[in-house]
Design an enzyme around this catalytic site. Structure first.
Site, PDB file in Angstrom:
ATOM      1  N   ASP A 212       0.808  -1.228   0.000  1.00 27.21           N
ATOM      2  CA  ASP A 212       0.000   0.000   0.000  1.00 27.21           C
ATOM      3  C   ASP A 212       0.843   1.281   0.000  1.00 27.21           C
ATOM      4  O   ASP A 212       0.447   2.275  -0.588  1.00 27.21           O
ATOM      5  CB  ASP A 212      -1.034  -0.013   1.131  1.00 27.21           C
ATOM      6  CG  ASP A 212      -0.428  -0.304   2.486  1.00 27.21           C
ATOM      7  OD1 ASP A 212       0.804  -0.382   2.581  1.00 27.21           O
ATOM      8  OD2 ASP A 212      -1.196  -0.455   3.453  1.00 27.21           O
ATOM      9  N   GLU A 261      11.141  -1.663   2.876  1.00 23.02           N
ATOM     10  CA  GLU A 261      10.390  -1.901   4.111  1.00 23.02           C
ATOM     11  C   GLU A 261      11.018  -1.105   5.250  1.00 23.02           C
ATOM     12  O   GLU A 261      11.632  -1.658   6.159  1.00 23.02           O
ATOM     13  CB  GLU A 261      10.348  -3.406   4.427  1.00 23.02           C
ATOM     14  CG  GLU A 261       9.379  -4.174   3.561  1.00 23.02           C
ATOM     15  CD  GLU A 261       7.927  -3.746   3.752  1.00 23.02           C
ATOM     16  OE1 GLU A 261       7.615  -3.125   4.781  1.00 23.02           O
ATOM     17  OE2 GLU A 261       7.114  -4.017   2.857  1.00 23.02           O
ATOM     18  N   CYS A 276       5.991  -8.265  12.722  1.00 27.42           N
ATOM     19  CA  CYS A 276       6.623  -9.191  11.777  1.00 27.42           C
ATOM     20  C   CYS A 276       7.291 -10.356  12.494  1.00 27.42           C
ATOM     21  O   CYS A 276       7.758 -11.295  11.867  1.00 27.42           O
ATOM     22  CB  CYS A 276       7.640  -8.455  10.901  1.00 27.42           C
ATOM     23  SG  CYS A 276       9.145  -8.007  11.774  1.00 27.42           S
TER      24      CYS A 276
END
Ligand code: ZN
Length: 430
Positions: A212, A261, A276
């Protein structure tokens, strides 16, 4: 004027206008470069396209003829320049044929799913949203939600699913955008699923999937502050922390389509536990669940059943504004970690602009003057000023528009590629 562009406030669009530097990727077909230039400009004369791309007017004329023949561009009346009104034939410019195709964009998130339908020029036709309870969805549930939301937004747009040429889908998490594989996402149970293929088969239309944050970046690149810039970064703070980086006018996605990331870069050895599964990620100090974790402890918050994280964060923000020391220190600490993350972005990429985006940017403590000063202190000393930072507190609807931009690029790429005619038939048949 493109509708999507209108969603950006004027002060958020520095340098936006006709002076867009030419793309230097000569490897891409000229007609694709012409199309992208017209799309970015909204309305533009042939001669101006030639000038901006640094090619001869004759080759632009040839390329434009092909694009008009394919139904992608059309001739429109150019707005009269001063002193020219009423003299001779009206000047002709080029525009994207807005009615040629319609695409959909959907953003799935932890709090709300949002969807838009846009036309081929990026004009917003309809939008729709659906609230939800946070947590990962099983695949069958996710597919049902996608179909429901798509049908709802189509109905609002006065079209059916079969009128939609492609769907762009944005999710938080680790997404291999080349293959549409979701390696991990907070909204989907399980790992490694090729969601693009599964959703495509289920919905009966072409689906592209991306992280996104990349989609917000795409929206900025196509319609926003990034239109005139070759190198910039967008850092998003929502339920998680994401980043999109544009290098030489294109989103950089890494060798496996997994890059950028920022939220999971480490800012503390053996630090706080991240969603995560690892420790010490930036996200574990800055994202809303991190703020909520601290707030629950510091404010002796006793959450009521079903009380959303938003309510908790709003309360934390109200306390901070009212001068509550504990609440302020929570935001300040998160801001300091954000400064570490941003200085790493500056040191790695030397961007000409950093855009901070996402709903959490309403919490101005996160980017207060001392946060930016700390970022300066942590950036390498070059003697040059740090890149400007713009705050864009867009809601989820912009992210969905970024997803629609992904779908638009999927359609145009297939139409403009070597297999243009076959792809056109395929798209037309959908
Ligand atoms: Zn992490």
């Amino acid at each position: 004027m493109l509708q999507l562009r209108n969603n950006f406030t004027p002060n958020a669009v520095p340098g936006c206008g006709p002076l867009i530097p030419p793309l230097s990727e000569s490897s891409r077909p000229l007609r694709q470069q012409i199309f992208e230039r017209v799309r970015a400009a909204g309305t533009i004369a042939r001669v101006q396209v030639a000038k901006e791309l640094g090619v001869s007017p004759a080759s632009v004329t040839t390329g434009v003829s092909e694009l008009i023949e394919s139904g992608l561009l059309e001739e429109v009346a150019a707005p009269p320049r001063d002193g020219e009104a009423g003299r001779g034939r009206p000047a002709v410019a080029l525009g994207v044929r807005a009615n040629a195709y319609r695409v959909a964009g959907i953003k799935l998130s932890d709090r709300e799913h949002t969807a838009v339908i846009v036309d081929f020029a990026g004009n917003l036709i309809a939008n729709e949203s659906m609230t939800r309870n946070p947590g990962p969805m099983e695949l069958p549930q996710l597919l049902v939600v996608l179909a429901q939301l798509l049908d709802m937004v189509c109905e609002k747009a006065g079209i059916t699913r079969s009128d939609v040429s492609a769907l762009g889908l944005g999710l938080p998490g680790f997404i291999d955008s080349h293959t549409g594989r979701v390696l991990w996402s907070s909204v989907l149970a399980g790992r490694g699923l090729v969601l693009a293929d599964v959703a495509s088969e289920y919905l009966g239309l072409s689906v592209r999937v991306d992280n996104d944050a990349n989609l917000v970046t795409l929206a900025e690149l196509w319609f926003g502050a990034g239109r005139g810039l070759s190198d910039f970064a967008v850092v998003t703070i929502e339920h998680g922390v994401g980043m999109g980086v544009v290098i030489n006018h294109r989103i950089y996605r890494g060798a496996q389509g997994l890059g950028m990331e920022l939220g999971h870069t480490k800012v503390q050895l053996d630090g706080a536990l991240c969603r995560c599964g690892q420790r010490g990620c930036l996200e574990a100090y800055v994202a809303d669940y991190a703020l909520a974790r601290e707030a629950t402890t510091a404010l002796n918050w006793v959450g009521k059943d079903g009380q959303s994280i938003n309510v908790l964060l709003e309360s934390l923000y109200d306390h901070a504004k009212a001068g509550n020391t504990a609440a302020r220190s929570i935001f300040r600490r998160a801001g300091r970690y954000l400064a570490v993350g941003l200085s790493n972005v500056v040191n790695l990429f030397d961007p000409s602009l950093i855009i901070l985006s996402g709903e959490r940017m309403r919490y101005d403590y996160l980017y207060a003057a001392d946060t930016l000063a700390e970022m300066d202190n942590l950036s390498i000393v070059t003697g040059r000023p740090r890149p400007p930072i713009e705050i864009h507190a867009w809601g989820d609807m912009l992210w969905a528009q970024g997803a629609a931009a992904l779908a638009l690029s999927a359609v145009t790429e297939s139409l403009l590629s070597g297999a243009r005619d076959g792809a056109a038939r395929e798209v037309a048949a959908q």
